[in-house]
Scaffold this active site. Structure first.
Site, PDB file in Angstrom:
ATOM      1  N   LYS A  52      34.983  14.944  40.723  1.00  0.00           N
ATOM      2  CA  LYS A  52      35.170  14.303  41.664  1.00  0.00           C
ATOM      3  C   LYS A  52      36.605  13.598  41.852  1.00  0.00           C
ATOM      4  O   LYS A  52      37.195  13.555  43.018  1.00  0.00           O
ATOM      5  CB  LYS A  52      34.255  12.854  41.488  1.00  0.00           C
ATOM      6  CG  LYS A  52      32.932  13.311  41.984  1.00  0.00           C
ATOM      7  CD  LYS A  52      32.237  11.914  41.613  1.00  0.00           C
ATOM      8  CE  LYS A  52      31.532  11.179  42.921  1.00  0.00           C
ATOM      9  NZ  LYS A  52      30.519  10.315  42.717  1.00  0.00           N
ATOM     10  N   ASP A  57      30.484   7.210  48.755  1.00  0.00           N
ATOM     11  CA  ASP A  57      29.619   6.410  47.834  1.00  0.00           C
ATOM     12  C   ASP A  57      29.767   5.247  48.654  1.00  0.00           C
ATOM     13  O   ASP A  57      28.596   4.388  48.429  1.00  0.00           O
ATOM     14  CB  ASP A  57      30.340   6.653  46.559  1.00  0.00           C
ATOM     15  CG  ASP A  57      29.799   7.838  45.715  1.00  0.00           C
ATOM     16  OD1 ASP A  57      28.592   8.463  46.272  1.00  0.00           O
ATOM     17  OD2 ASP A  57      30.657   8.259  44.782  1.00  0.00           O
TER      18      ASP A  57
END
Ligand SMILES: NC(=O)c1ccc[n+]([C@@H]2O[C@H](COP(=O)([O-])OP(=O)(O)OC[C@H]3O[C@@H](n4cnc5c(N)ncnc54)[C@H](OP(=O)(O)O)[C@@H]3O)[C@@H](O)[C@H]2O)c1
Length: 270
Positions: A65, A101
């Site tokens: 990520k 997120d």
């Protein structure tokens, strides 16, 4: 058929293929979505190969990520602030990186009726997931946002970095003694080994709510703690997982799926 995938290492455990297949069925979209294991040293070559194979979008999970950011042609402001990318969109110029997120967490809190505006909010933990959720939490204008960690350096750095968006009080768990919160968001990774941070008692105000970013077996220690503190409502982060996927799906397809039936389906099969 348009192709999508989640890349990670390991990735076989990922629920993303199930979630996106459900979204595609629900919205009548013709697409395929698979899980592809990409070793850390193969990230750059794999992204080039997936682009050449015509993949239109990717989800990115651990351990890629952060590293994937330098391989993106463009990175959204929110992904830059989060310091991580979980969604890639293929454009004519290359991969465009985003992070859904924080949006996923906020949408799940809203879906559950866990309001933030004007409330005293405590976030436990100061790792990558917290970095991703702070911006949307601050934009809801809580009365107070405290970020607490077992060691002080990380919350202090986050308070400094996010100062332009809103105030954060950095804290250690021990120094929380005497504080009261309306909403406690647990975002440490302690639950994965069955543990939970040591906290002072009576942190939760009457009628207070508790939310865990973790789900599955990792949710158990926080749930037990929250119930012992008399929480009015306690939730795991399964809804956040589905909501962040819905935000990725919307980015790729321009359509927002209905998340409630997909969350229910995952709970049934868990
Ligand atoms: N639902 C979702 O969609 C979603 C999305 C992202 C993440 N998550 C979950 O969120 C959690 C955090 O992920 P992350 O990416 O932020 O992890 P991370 O970057 O590795 O950070 C871990 C955090 O947990 C703290 N910690 C770890 N073990 C602890 C212990 N035994 N006692 C007290 N504190 C402890 C660390 O404190 P130190 O700084 O002191 O080491 C740090 O603040 C994980 O459970 C992850 O599965 C869920």
């Amino acid at each position: 058929m348009d192709r999508y995938a989640v890349i990670g290492h390991p990735v076989a455990h990922s629920k993303s293929p199930l979630i996106h297949a459900a979204f595609a069925r629900q919205t009548g979209q013709s697409l395929s979505y698979e899980a592809i294991d990409v070793a850390p040293d193969a990230l750059e070559a794999s992204l080039a190969a997936l682009a050449a194979q015509g993949f239109r979008g990717l989800n990115v999970t651990l351990p890629h990520k952060v590293e994937v950011m330098r391989l993106c042609e463009t990175v959204s402001d929110r992904a830059r602030r989060a310091g991580a990318v979980n969604t890639l969109l293929r454009t004519d110029n290359g991969w465009s990186g985003d992070n859904t997120d924080g949006e996923g967490c906020l949408r799940d809190l809203q879906r559950l009726g866990f309001g933030l505006r004007g409330r005293r909010v405590l976030v436990l933990g100061a790792g990558g997931a917290v970095r991703g959720i702070l911006e949307p939490l601050l934009r809801e204008q809580p009365a107070e946002l405290v970020v607490s960690n077992r060691s002080p350096a990380k919350p202090e750095a986050l308070a400094e970095e996010f100062r332009a968006i809103g105030p954060i009080r950095p804290c250690t768990h021990r120094a929380l003694k005497g504080d009261r919160f309306d909403l406690i968001v647990h975002a440490t990774s302690a639950g994965h080994d069955g543990s939970f941070p040591r906290l002072p008692g009576q942190l939760l105000a009457a009628g207070g709510q508790c939310y865990d970013l973790s789900y599955g077996h990792a949710f158990a220690p926080f749930r037990a703690w929250a119930e012992s503190q008399g929480a009015a409502q306690v939730s795991d982060g399964l809804g956040m997982l589905v909501e962040q996927a819905a935000a990725s799906f919307e980015r790729w397809r321009g359509l927002r799926p209905d998340t409630a039936p997909v969350i229910a389906q995952l709970r049934e099969t868990a």
